[in-house]
Design an enzyme around this catalytic site. Structure first.
Site, short mmCIF file in Angstrom:
data_model
loop_
_atom_site.label_atom_id
_atom_site.label_comp_id
_atom_site.label_asym_id
_atom_site.label_seq_id
_atom_site.Cartn_x
_atom_site.Cartn_y
_atom_site.Cartn_z
N ALA A 132 72.27 47.33 79.39
CA ALA A 132 72.61 47.64 80.79
C ALA A 132 71.65 48.62 81.46
CB ALA A 132 74.04 48.17 80.85
N TYR A 181 64.34 30.26 73.47
CA TYR A 181 65.27 30.85 74.45
C TYR A 181 66.36 29.84 74.85
CZ TYR A 181 66.59 33.28 78.81
OH TYR A 181 67.27 33.92 79.82
N ALA A 184 67.44 27.29 73.14
CA ALA A 184 68.35 27.09 72.00
C ALA A 184 69.35 28.24 71.92
CB ALA A 184 67.56 26.97 70.71
P1 NAP Z 1 65.57 42.39 81.56
O1 NAP Z 1 65.31 42.95 82.91
O2 NAP Z 1 64.43 42.06 80.66
O3 NAP Z 1 66.61 43.37 80.79
C1 NAP Z 1 67.05 43.04 79.50
C2 NAP Z 1 67.92 44.16 78.98
O4 NAP Z 1 68.36 43.81 77.67
C3 NAP Z 1 67.19 45.48 78.86
O5 NAP Z 1 68.06 46.53 79.20
C4 NAP Z 1 66.83 45.52 77.38
O6 NAP Z 1 66.67 46.83 76.87
C5 NAP Z 1 68.07 44.90 76.79
N1 NAP Z 1 67.86 44.46 75.42
C6 NAP Z 1 66.94 43.59 74.96
N2 NAP Z 1 67.07 43.44 73.64
C7 NAP Z 1 68.08 44.25 73.23
C8 NAP Z 1 68.68 44.53 71.99
N3 NAP Z 1 68.25 43.96 70.86
N4 NAP Z 1 69.72 45.39 71.95
C9 NAP Z 1 70.18 45.98 73.08
N5 NAP Z 1 69.64 45.75 74.30
C10 NAP Z 1 68.60 44.89 74.37
O7 NAP Z 1 66.38 41.02 81.65
P2 NAP Z 1 67.34 40.44 82.80
O8 NAP Z 1 66.53 39.52 83.62
O9 NAP Z 1 68.13 41.52 83.44
O10 NAP Z 1 68.28 39.54 81.89
C11 NAP Z 1 69.60 39.90 81.51
C12 NAP Z 1 70.26 38.69 80.87
O11 NAP Z 1 70.27 37.61 81.81
C13 NAP Z 1 69.52 38.17 79.63
O12 NAP Z 1 70.45 37.70 78.68
C14 NAP Z 1 68.71 37.01 80.19
O13 NAP Z 1 68.41 36.07 79.19
C15 NAP Z 1 69.67 36.47 81.22
N6 NAP Z 1 69.05 35.65 82.26
C16 NAP Z 1 68.09 36.17 83.09
C17 NAP Z 1 67.51 35.34 84.05
C18 NAP Z 1 66.45 35.82 85.01
O14 NAP Z 1 65.91 34.99 85.77
N7 NAP Z 1 66.12 37.10 85.05
C19 NAP Z 1 67.93 34.00 84.17
C20 NAP Z 1 68.90 33.52 83.30
C21 NAP Z 1 69.47 34.35 82.36
P3 NAP Z 1 65.22 47.50 76.67
O15 NAP Z 1 64.94 48.26 77.92
O16 NAP Z 1 65.40 48.35 75.47
O17 NAP Z 1 64.23 46.38 76.45
#
Ligand code: NAP
Length: 244
Positions: free
Chosen positions: A10, A152, A154
Site C-alpha cells: 500500500a 504475469y 498466469a
Molecule cells: P506499483 O505502483 O508497482 O506498486 C506495487 C506495490 O506492491 C508497491 O507498494 C510494492 O512495494 C508492493 N510490493 C511488490 N512486491 C511486494 C512484496 N513481495 N511484498 C509486499 N509488497 C510488495 O503497482 P500498481 O500499478 O499500483 O499495482 C497494484 C496492483 O494492481 C498489482 O497487483 C498490479 O499487478 C495490479 N494491476 C495494475 C495495473 C496497472 O495498469 N497499473 C493493471 C492491472 C493490475 P515496493 O515499494 O516495496 O516495491
C-alpha cells in the site's frame, strides 16, 4: 467499533489510493509495505487525518512467515481484520523465448503465492467472526492474456481461480471474495512504458484514456461495503471497456 482493512503493497500506486479511500470511509488501516521509505510516515499521517488509526506492517508477501507476522501484528493492535485487499504485485515482462525461470517464478511467488500466503493467515479470523471481505487485485491480462506477460498473466489468471474457489468455500460463513481486473492504470508500473506506446494503447480503449488508481479504489470501496453484500466470486473489470 471501526472496521479494519489490510491493504498489501500500500505504499504506492493503486494500493496507496485504496488505503486512503478506505480511510476516508472510516476504516482503521493496516498498510503492508516491503521497502522502508521516507514517505511511510507521511502516508500514516495522511490516513490518520481521517480520524482513523493506521498501522504500518512490514513484510514480504511472498514469504509465508512474514505473512504470519503481519497478521499477528494487526490482530494484536486491532483484534480483527474485516477487509483484506490483496494488492501487492510485480511484473517482469519478457517474451517467453527469452524469459528466465527466475523471472517466471518470482512473479508467481509474489502475485499468486503471496495472495495465498496473506489470505491463508487472515482467513481463520474472518471464519471466527462469521464475516469478512476479500478483494483480490487481478488484471485484464489474466482474462485476455498479453504477449510478453506469460508469467504475469498466469499469476493474475491464477488469482481469478483462487477467488472463485475460495468464494465457494467460505460463502456460508458470510465471507465474500471478489476480484477486480484493472486495465491500463496510471502508476509506476505503467510509467516505464514509452509515451508513444501509452498513446497507442489509450487509443485502443473504448473510453480513449488510461484509468487512475482512484478508479480502482472506488470499486474496491464498493466491494468492501454493505452495498455489495450479495456479490461474491466475481471479477469486476475496471478497464474503460478494454476487454469485453
Ligand atoms: P506499483 O505502483 O508497482 O506498486 C506495487 C506495490 O506492491 C508497491 O507498494 C510494492 O512495494 C508492493 N510490493 C511488490 N512486491 C511486494 C512484496 N513481495 N511484498 C509486499 N509488497 C510488495 O503497482 P500498481 O500499478 O499500483 O499495482 C497494484 C496492483 O494492481 C498489482 O497487483 C498490479 O499487478 C495490479 N494491476 C495494475 C495495473 C496497472 O495498469 N497499473 C493493471 C492491472 C493490475 P515496493 O515499494 O516495496 O516495491
Amino acid at each position: 467499533m471501526s472496521k479494519v482493512a489490510l491493504v498489501t503493497g500500500a505504499t504506492r500506486g493503486i494500493g496507496k489510493q485504496i488505503a486512503l479511500t478506505l480511510a476516508k470511509e472510516g476504516y482503521n488501516i493496516a498498510v503492508n509495505y516491503r521497502t522502508e521509505n521516507d514517505d511511510l510516515v507521511g502516508l500514516k499521517k495522511k490516513i490518520e487525518h481521517n480520524d482513523v488509526k493506521c498501522l504500518l506492517v512490514k513484510g514480504d508477501i511472498s514469504n509465508f512467515e512474514d505473512c504470519e507476522n503481519i497478521t499477528k501484528e494487526i490482530i494484536k493492535e486491532f483484534e480483527k481484520i474485516d477487509v483484506l485487499v490483496n494488492n501487492a504485485g510485480i511484473t517482469k515482462d519478457m517474451l517467453l523465448m527469452r524469459m528466465k525461470k527466475d523471472d517466471f517464478e518470482q512473479v508467481i511467488d509474489v502475485n499468486l503465492v503471496g495472495t495465498f500466503n496473506v489470505t491463508r493467515n487472515v482467513i481463520p479470523y474472518m471464519m471466527k467472526a462469521h464475516e469478512g471481505r476479500i478483494i483480490n487485485i487481478s488484471s485484464v491480462v489474466g482474462v485476455a492474456g498479453n504477449a510478453g506477460q506469460t508469467n504475469y498473466s498466469a499469476s493474475k489468471a491464477g488469482i481469478i481461480g483462487f477467488t472463485k474457489s475460495l468464494a465457494k468455500e467460505v460463502g456460508s460463513r458470510n465471507i465474500l471474495v471478489n476480484a477486480v481486473a484493472p486495465g491500463f492504470i496510471q502508476t509506476d508500473m505503467t510509467a516505464v512504458l514509452k509515451e508513444e506506446v501509452k498513446e497507442e494503447i489509450a487509443k485502443s480503449i473504448p473510453l480513449k484514456k488510461m484509468g487512475t488508481a482512484q478508479d480502482v479504489a472506488n470499486v474496491v470501496k464498493f466491494l468492501a461495503s454493505e452495498e455489495s453484500s450479495y456479490i461474491t466470486g466475481q471479477v469486476i473489470h475496471i478497464d474503460g471497456g478494454m476487454v469485453m
